[in-house]
Design an enzyme around this catalytic site. Structure first.
Site, mmCIF file in Angstrom:
data_model
loop_
_atom_site.group_PDB
_atom_site.id
_atom_site.type_symbol
_atom_site.label_atom_id
_atom_site.label_comp_id
_atom_site.label_asym_id
_atom_site.label_seq_id
_atom_site.Cartn_x
_atom_site.Cartn_y
_atom_site.Cartn_z
ATOM 1 N N TYR A 4 0.841 -1.190 0.000
ATOM 2 C CA TYR A 4 0.000 0.000 0.000
ATOM 3 C C TYR A 4 0.885 1.252 0.000
ATOM 4 O O TYR A 4 0.672 2.180 -0.789
ATOM 5 C CB TYR A 4 -0.948 -0.003 1.201
ATOM 6 N N GLU A 26 -11.353 6.028 4.620
ATOM 7 C CA GLU A 26 -10.673 6.871 5.613
ATOM 8 C C GLU A 26 -11.629 7.192 6.759
ATOM 9 O O GLU A 26 -11.223 7.196 7.922
ATOM 10 C CB GLU A 26 -10.125 8.158 4.985
ATOM 11 N N TRP A 34 -5.238 1.994 10.338
ATOM 12 C CA TRP A 34 -5.449 1.869 8.903
ATOM 13 C C TRP A 34 -5.357 0.410 8.479
ATOM 14 O O TRP A 34 -6.087 -0.026 7.596
ATOM 15 C CB TRP A 34 -4.463 2.735 8.124
#
Length: 173
Positions: A4, A26, A34
């Site tokens: 990522y 988000e 995350w």
């Protein structure tokens, strides 16, 4: 997480569907790491019709209730409701002609802000620009778009490039 970072984070993103996906994900991260959200991204894509905003905007209350039982996503009532609200707000932006791409990138005049941080502690959690975007998104009906979430969005879609100057992903590396 490495893939990522190396392949997505901080790279300018202009695809409407992916921008909508990142805005929603988000927001889903609020209060979580995350990696928790990233590990569920494929599940979110399946459950939310590939982040098709028009389809999500049409989810009725029964569909919303079923989402709260799906283990592939974070089952938080407010976050599930926010995805539908964000889809509706996204469609309104598209009707205005800008869409998410023109709207978000308009805040930086189409060019990413390139920061020059040397250590992670220098990277802010939010900025005045994130606060401005956050307020405007909220005014437009978006949910889970506080300034910290918006700054994370700005980083993830490349509106700002916060790769450390020593990182190979930094534009000047």
């Amino acid at each position: 997480m490495v893939a990522y970072h190396d392949e997505e984070w901080g790279r300018p993103l202009h695809d409407e569907r992916r921008l909508f996906e990142m805005l929603c994900l988000e927001g889903a991260q609020a209060g979580l790491s995350w990696s928790t959200v990233l590990n569920r991204r494929d599940g979110y894509r399946e459950v939310y019709d590939g982040f098709d905003a028009a389809r999500i905007a049409g989810y009725d209350d029964a569909r919303q209730a079923r989402l709260l039982t799906d283990r592939r996503i974070i089952r938080n009532r407010a976050k599930v409701r926010a995805f539908r609200d964000n889809a509706i707000a996204t469609l309104r932006l598209r009707e205005e002609g800008d869409g998410l791409d023109g709207y978000l990138w308009g805040f930086v005049k189409g060019r990413p802000v390139i920061n020059h941080f040397e250590v992670l502690d220098e990277i802010p959690a939010q900025t005045p620009l994130a606060e401005t975007i956050s307020r405007d998104l909220g005014r437009r009906g978006f949910r889970f778009v506080g300034p910290v979430i918006v700054y994370a969005l700005m980083q993830s879609i490349g509106l700002v490039n916060d790769h450390l100057v020593s990182c190979f992903c930094h534009p000047e590396a």
